[in-house]
Design a protein around this motif. Sequence first.
Motif, short mmCIF file in Angstrom:
data_model
loop_
_atom_site.label_atom_id
_atom_site.label_comp_id
_atom_site.label_asym_id
_atom_site.label_seq_id
_atom_site.Cartn_x
_atom_site.Cartn_y
_atom_site.Cartn_z
N GLU A 26 -2.75 5.85 -5.71
CA GLU A 26 -2.23 4.93 -4.64
C GLU A 26 -2.54 5.92 -3.28
O GLU A 26 -2.94 5.54 -2.28
N PHE B 223 -13.92 -2.14 -9.91
CA PHE B 223 -12.52 -2.21 -9.02
C PHE B 223 -11.56 -3.08 -9.72
O PHE B 223 -10.37 -3.06 -9.24
N LEU C 20 -8.67 3.98 2.02
CA LEU C 20 -9.58 2.90 2.17
C LEU C 20 -9.33 2.26 3.65
O LEU C 20 -9.95 1.25 4.34
N ALA D 111 -13.73 5.32 -1.28
CA ALA D 111 -14.28 4.12 -2.08
C ALA D 111 -15.15 5.04 -3.24
O ALA D 111 -15.23 4.37 -4.35
N ILE E 88 -13.22 6.59 -6.07
CA ILE E 88 -12.41 5.48 -7.03
C ILE E 88 -13.55 4.79 -7.77
O ILE E 88 -13.16 4.77 -8.94
N TRP F 11 -15.69 -0.18 1.83
CA TRP F 11 -14.86 0.67 2.45
C TRP F 11 -14.09 0.28 3.92
O TRP F 11 -13.38 0.89 4.37
N THR G 230 -6.24 5.01 -2.52
CA THR G 230 -6.75 3.61 -1.92
C THR G 230 -6.21 3.59 -0.66
O THR G 230 -6.66 2.81 0.18
N GLN H 247 0.91 -1.07 0.07
CA GLN H 247 0.05 0.02 0.08
C GLN H 247 0.92 1.25 -0.06
O GLN H 247 2.06 1.31 0.55
#
Length: 608
Positions: A208, A518, A214, A226, A229, A312, A211, A15
Amino acid sequence: MLTTLPFPVRDANAQSGDIPLEGLPEWDLSDLYASQDAPELSRDMEWLEKACADFAATYQGKLAGLDAAGMLACIEAYEQIDLIGGRIMSFAGLRYYQKTTDADRAQFLQNCQEKITVFTAPLVFFSLEVNRIDDTVLDGWFADNAALARYKPIFDRLRAMRPYQLSDELEQFLHDKSAVGASAWNTLFDETVAGLVFTVNGEDRGLEATTTLLSDKDRATREAAAKEIARVLGENVKLFARIHNTLAKEKEIEDTWRKMPTPQTGRHLANHVEPEVVEALRNAVVAAYPRLSHRYYELKRKWLGLDVMQVWDRNAPLPMEDDKLVDWPDAEKIVMDAYADFDPRMAEIAKPFFTDGWIDAGVKPGKAPGAFAHPTVTNVHPYVMLNYLGKPRDVMTLAHELGHGVHQVLAADQGEMLSSTPLTLAETASVFGEMLTFRKLLSKAKTTAEKKVLLAGKVEDMINTVVRQIAFYDFECKLHAARAEGELTPDQINDIWMSVQGESLGPAFEFMDGYETFWAYIPHFVHSPFYVYAYAFGDGLVNALYAAYEEGYAAFQDKYFEMLKAGGSKHHKELLAPFGLDASDPDFWAKGLSMIEGFIDELEAMED
């Protein structure tokens, strides 16, 4: 190897992206070349062009008539070509990953790739001729020359492709068009993802950085991320569907010409793993969904105080989790101490990554997302890329990537053609290093809450590595099967994605509108079809291996280092035998999955 972008596939649990930390290390790529204008690079490019032409002039049409010494000289010449070409492509690729939005870097990479594709075109004959040599000739060579016999695994892998080999002319055609085929679509995907902009709470972010939200402590922030995205992916889903449609169709065409029985066959051959072993892994994990992900997420639902979890909430921190950041020196000490406790040799191998510019850790605009360890070539050293934000999982990612790096350093002695580890075994040292670090942290936990957070984090990582990756594998299998029937609309791909999500995550979840897109940003599907089962394979293998270590298996450390040193020179059956393990045994996967169940048992016991 030389004709494609040396894309090091990003790891499953990596991540990144949020508020960058200061003072993080950057790569020093000068061990490869000082710059793209370095005279050494020009020299090597010129050498490569001549060496490829000379190799073809010397050996084309003559392999079957060589004696053992002649074939050894041929292999050594080929290996040197591999080394120089790999060095150039590693340098061009790593510079590009540092800033994928830089047009000059992208142009330099593409130019290098196109030149090397042209230079290496005369080498296509090599594998084709090897596969026409009679078995008795090969056996005679290996019996006559021990130095050549060391390369037998290379010949075995080449000859595994014999049933799927095309004519010399067609193989030449596929080679020549490779730079504008899948690799061009890969570059389009990378540049598209790198250029996406997401606006959350009034702030523009990259993928990045978004995310990462999240796993933010604030539920409203997670929800906003979420939904953003979903919005951005929805606006771009037609392009992503076009990329997937094209790549899947291109693969189907080539597989059909090669008469490969399934879309997965090529990956299994590349991984040197039997289809039935992968199927046994897949079936064992799917059967364990209720005992693993379904059970864990039900626990997490209760901890979060929710009637139902939304997507999420999947990576949400626990309410009792400390949000203190781990600075870089502390992260280095945690991982290095864990490695040294296992064996001082492991820490010694890992040390130059921190001291010699082998890690690029900072979050920077345009930088490739996630994390990876790229081995470059065997006479240089690996490079590790992170997007380090100081979160506990970033520490585990460091341990993971450093494990890859240690493995790659140890395997380098095998030489350029034998050092590369198949994907199914490439995750061994990384997951093992992560487990060592986790156990080190767990042993230092002072409170039940701290232990619960560590255990839950490890279970989530294992679910992401095993359950989620097998669900991804099922998605790919269904996607390629459906594409074989015709062009897929974005909605049809969305439906395939959702068909595996509910099954793998379980009844604790509700799925928001937009989650169906996704699939679009996951790079593994684009860069390395069917790669993802390697994560589950590696995690299951390491869980079984770690159990042997905990049980005090005789001379474990020495055997472990020998396994890593083997690189790609041995089959998984041969590598695991010294530990009393066998991946073709159905009980093998059950043993690995039982470790995850055991952690969930511990978490449930804490509820009493």
